[in-house]
Scaffold this motif. Structure first.
Motif, PDB file in Angstrom:
ATOM      1  N   GLU A 108       0.854  -1.195   0.000  1.00 36.70           N
ATOM      2  CA  GLU A 108       0.000   0.000   0.000  1.00 36.70           C
ATOM      3  C   GLU A 108       0.891   1.247   0.000  1.00 36.70           C
ATOM      4  O   GLU A 108       1.939   1.267   0.638  1.00 36.70           O
ATOM      5  CB  GLU A 108      -0.863   0.054   1.275  1.00 36.70           C
ATOM      6  CG  GLU A 108      -1.862  -1.069   1.431  1.00 36.70           C
ATOM      7  CD  GLU A 108      -2.620  -0.993   2.756  1.00 36.70           C
ATOM      8  OE1 GLU A 108      -3.679  -1.616   2.859  1.00 36.70           O
ATOM      9  OE2 GLU A 108      -2.126  -0.319   3.703  1.00 36.70           O
ATOM     10  N   GLN A 111      -1.553   8.683   0.059  1.00 38.20           N
ATOM     11  CA  GLN A 111      -1.357   9.951  -0.667  1.00 38.20           C
ATOM     12  C   GLN A 111      -0.389  10.898   0.053  1.00 38.20           C
ATOM     13  O   GLN A 111       0.101  11.848  -0.544  1.00 38.20           O
ATOM     14  CB  GLN A 111      -2.707  10.628  -0.895  1.00 38.20           C
ATOM     15  CG  GLN A 111      -3.468  10.963   0.385  1.00 38.20           C
ATOM     16  CD  GLN A 111      -4.884  11.457   0.116  1.00 38.20           C
ATOM     17  OE1 GLN A 111      -5.271  11.646  -1.028  1.00 38.20           O
ATOM     18  NE2 GLN A 111      -5.648  11.671   1.173  1.00 38.20           N
ATOM     19  N   HIS A 147      -0.864  -1.611 -10.032  1.00 34.97           N
ATOM     20  CA  HIS A 147      -1.738  -0.536  -9.546  1.00 34.97           C
ATOM     21  C   HIS A 147      -2.761  -1.069  -8.547  1.00 34.97           C
ATOM     22  O   HIS A 147      -3.169  -0.369  -7.624  1.00 34.97           O
ATOM     23  CB  HIS A 147      -2.444   0.127 -10.734  1.00 34.97           C
ATOM     24  CG  HIS A 147      -2.767   1.576 -10.500  1.00 34.97           C
ATOM     25  ND1 HIS A 147      -1.899   2.597 -10.833  1.00 34.97           N
ATOM     26  CD2 HIS A 147      -3.843   2.172  -9.942  1.00 34.97           C
ATOM     27  CE1 HIS A 147      -2.443   3.754 -10.496  1.00 34.97           C
ATOM     28  NE2 HIS A 147      -3.631   3.530  -9.959  1.00 34.97           N
ATOM     29  N   LEU A 156      -3.008   2.245  -4.146  1.00 40.41           N
ATOM     30  CA  LEU A 156      -2.776   3.670  -3.872  1.00 40.41           C
ATOM     31  C   LEU A 156      -4.010   4.176  -3.136  1.00 40.41           C
ATOM     32  O   LEU A 156      -5.113   4.184  -3.690  1.00 40.41           O
ATOM     33  CB  LEU A 156      -2.576   4.452  -5.179  1.00 40.41           C
ATOM     34  CG  LEU A 156      -1.188   4.404  -5.817  1.00 40.41           C
ATOM     35  CD1 LEU A 156      -0.790   2.991  -6.196  1.00 40.41           C
ATOM     36  CD2 LEU A 156      -1.118   5.316  -7.034  1.00 40.41           C
ATOM     37  N   ILE A 173       5.555   6.858  -7.801  1.00 34.54           N
ATOM     38  CA  ILE A 173       5.075   5.480  -7.936  1.00 34.54           C
ATOM     39  C   ILE A 173       4.994   5.132  -9.415  1.00 34.54           C
ATOM     40  O   ILE A 173       4.375   5.864 -10.195  1.00 34.54           O
ATOM     41  CB  ILE A 173       3.679   5.319  -7.295  1.00 34.54           C
ATOM     42  CG1 ILE A 173       3.685   5.827  -5.851  1.00 34.54           C
ATOM     43  CG2 ILE A 173       3.230   3.861  -7.356  1.00 34.54           C
ATOM     44  CD1 ILE A 173       2.328   6.307  -5.375  1.00 34.54           C
ATOM     45  N   THR A 175       3.512   2.257 -11.801  1.00 39.27           N
ATOM     46  CA  THR A 175       2.652   1.081 -11.817  1.00 39.27           C
ATOM     47  C   THR A 175       2.495   0.592 -13.257  1.00 39.27           C
ATOM     48  O   THR A 175       3.019   1.207 -14.189  1.00 39.27           O
ATOM     49  CB  THR A 175       1.252   1.364 -11.239  1.00 39.27           C
ATOM     50  OG1 THR A 175       0.457   2.039 -12.233  1.00 39.27           O
ATOM     51  CG2 THR A 175       1.329   2.192  -9.974  1.00 39.27           C
ATOM     52  N   PHE A 187      -1.765  12.649  -4.407  1.00 36.73           N
ATOM     53  CA  PHE A 187      -1.280  11.972  -5.610  1.00 36.73           C
ATOM     54  C   PHE A 187      -1.440  12.914  -6.813  1.00 36.73           C
ATOM     55  O   PHE A 187      -2.485  13.549  -6.982  1.00 36.73           O
ATOM     56  CB  PHE A 187      -2.102  10.705  -5.883  1.00 36.73           C
ATOM     57  CG  PHE A 187      -1.865   9.590  -4.909  1.00 36.73           C
ATOM     58  CD1 PHE A 187      -0.569   9.176  -4.591  1.00 36.73           C
ATOM     59  CD2 PHE A 187      -2.935   8.925  -4.315  1.00 36.73           C
ATOM     60  CE1 PHE A 187      -0.355   8.123  -3.698  1.00 36.73           C
ATOM     61  CE2 PHE A 187      -2.728   7.877  -3.424  1.00 36.73           C
ATOM     62  CZ  PHE A 187      -1.436   7.484  -3.113  1.00 36.73           C
ATOM     63  N   THR A 205      -7.690   3.626  -8.555  1.00 39.87           N
ATOM     64  CA  THR A 205      -6.928   4.357  -7.531  1.00 39.87           C
ATOM     65  C   THR A 205      -7.848   4.671  -6.351  1.00 39.87           C
ATOM     66  O   THR A 205      -8.970   5.129  -6.540  1.00 39.87           O
ATOM     67  CB  THR A 205      -6.357   5.662  -8.127  1.00 39.87           C
ATOM     68  OG1 THR A 205      -5.580   5.331  -9.278  1.00 39.87           O
ATOM     69  CG2 THR A 205      -5.484   6.386  -7.111  1.00 39.87           C
TER      70      THR A 205
END
Lengths: 219, 231
Positions: A108, A111, A147, A156, A173, A175, A187, A205
């Motif tokens: 995990e 944000q 993701h 995320l 990140i 993905t 994010f 997301t």
């Protein structure tokens, strides 16, 4: 193990994160494969926490040195200019700011940059190895992850539910769907994988993303 | 002047490990693990050991033999993911496991070897790794107190030793060994080769002889020391 096309593109995109002259630690698993996308004459110093700077190519078993492994147990080689040191020196390098970049996996990411990648209480708790200090002290921390998890749940998130590896440590990140930056507690969507729509990424997301106007770069 | 000869039979050196002993084992995975000394511990069979090592090796190797023989009460480690038996014994409550961040284990051992009681760090602050550790603030930065680690006995694998106990390690087999060789009341080194005094150049010594109590020569290395061919 052959990677899927989407994972391969993620790893190739992550390789472009490495700048000439950096000292870099590639975490166990997917991050290790980033090295396959670097030119053999690319100027970078790879660090492994069991006591080496200057990792050379991985060797087949027949050519392996029984005393020369990386932290994941792969039989590696040295390059011209490699150095061996003990574990205290190795983590002195990590903690004192000499490690420019680390690439890690994730269960995990929140944000605010919180990372959870070492423990699932009651299911998976083999210990964190060197991951805590890599996440907390590398000058730049990037995550390579799918993701979503195998069940399709977003990785995320607004906040992590699992025990943290380090708080507020993740900068970027990569993905199989997107490149996402963590800035000022949110994010920020930067790039999209080929064949992936903006709607797909938003749906996959678990937190709101800042999305720029206009077309996003593709990788 | 002449430096003392510390060479010793393996059986005699390992006999210093009794029930309840805390034992440090060098090694990160295979490189640096003192497999032959571990086998002698299993043969002599002291119980209720506390083992301090980076990892628990893999099935059928090193620490796994100690676990299989039921000699271990507690592990202080950074990662045991490659040893299913260690995980099962932990989950079943048959052994106690204390996990450290890897650099924290190294530094706690280093502190023990340096005659320090502990040190202050921000590693783990904001995670469950800081739980239960005394909090200390320095110049406005939050830290925790990490205590030093020492052991009754350290078992060390060296590529080369001289008769006085000067040690040299090979490649990534160095890892925790020089730190543990400073952090135990009794240090036993197994060496692939024992050379006469002067056989290791002073500049090439990684662990200085005064830290080492016993030097044991290995014969032909067992398969455990070799390259592990994973499927």
């Amino acid at each position: 193990m052959a990677l899927s096309d989407a994972r391969n593109r993620m790893v190739a995109r992550a390789a472009r994160e490495i700048e000439p002259g950096m000292v870099v630690n590639l975490g166990i698993g997917l991050p290790t494969k980033v090295v396959d996308h670097l030119a053999s004459d690319f100027p970078v110093c790879l660090h492994t926490e069991n006591g080496l700077t200057g990792i050379g190519p991985t060797l087949p078993y027949d050519e392996a040195n029984r005393n020369l492994i990386d932290a994941g147990g792969a039989y590696i080689s040295t390059v011209k200019g490699s150095a061996f040191f003990d574990s205290a020196v190795s983590f002195s390098l990590v903690r004192s700011g000499r490690l420019d970049l680390t690439m890690l996996g994730a269960f995990e990411v929140a944000q605010n940059g919180d990372l959870a990648n070492w423990k699932i209480p009651g299911k998976f708790s083999p210990g964190a190895g060197g991951g805590i200090e890599l996440a907390q002290k590398a000058r730049r921390v990037v995550v390579l992850t799918t993701h979503t998890d195998r069940a399709g749940n977003p990785k995320l998130l607004e906040t992590c539910s699992l025990p943290l590896t380090a708080p507020g440590c993740v900068n970027r990140i990569f993905t199989d769907m997107a490149v996402v930056d963590v800035e000022a507690g949110r994010f920020h969507l930067r790039e999209l994988a080929g064949g992936v729509s903006l709607e797909d990424v938003v749906k996959a997301t678990g937190a709101e993303m800042v999305i720029p106007d206009g077309d996003l770069p593709r990788f | 002047m002449r430096l003392a000869n510390k060479t010793c039979a393996m059986e005699e050196a390992v006999a210093h490990i009794g029930d309840g002993t805390t034992v440090m084992l060098g090694g990160f995975g295979v490189p640096g693990t003192p497999f032959a000394l571990i086998h002698e511990v299993v043969r002599q069979g002291p119980k209720d050991l506390t083992i301090i090592k980076n990892d628990a090796n893999e099935k059928g190797m090193g620490v796994d033999h100690l676990l299989a023989a039921g000699l271990v009460r507690k592990l202080i480690v950074t990662h045991i993911g490659l040893n299913a038996r260690a995980i099962e014994m932990m989950n079943a409550g048959e052994i106690e496991v204390e996990f450290c961040a890897q650099g924290m284990l190294a530094e706690r051992v280093r502190a023990g070897g340096a005659g320090l009681m502990g040190f202050v760090t921000d590693i783990g602050v904001g995670t469950e790794l800081a739980d239960g550790k005394p909090r200390i603030e320095i110049d406005g930065h939050a830290g925790v107190l990490e205590t030093a680690l020492r052991a009754d006995v350290a078992l060390i694998h060296a590529a080369r030793a001289d008769t006085f106990g000067n040690l040299a390690y090979e490649a990534t087999a160095r890892n925790f060994s020089p730190l543990m060789a400073m952090a135990a009341d009794r240090v036993i080194a197994e060496a692939e080769e024992i050379v006469p005094l002067g056989g290791i150049a002073p500049n090439a010594v990684h662990t200085a002889g005064p830290f080492v109590d016993h030097v044991v020569e290995l014969g032909e290395l067992s398969g455990e020391y070799g390259v592990v061919r994973r499927a």
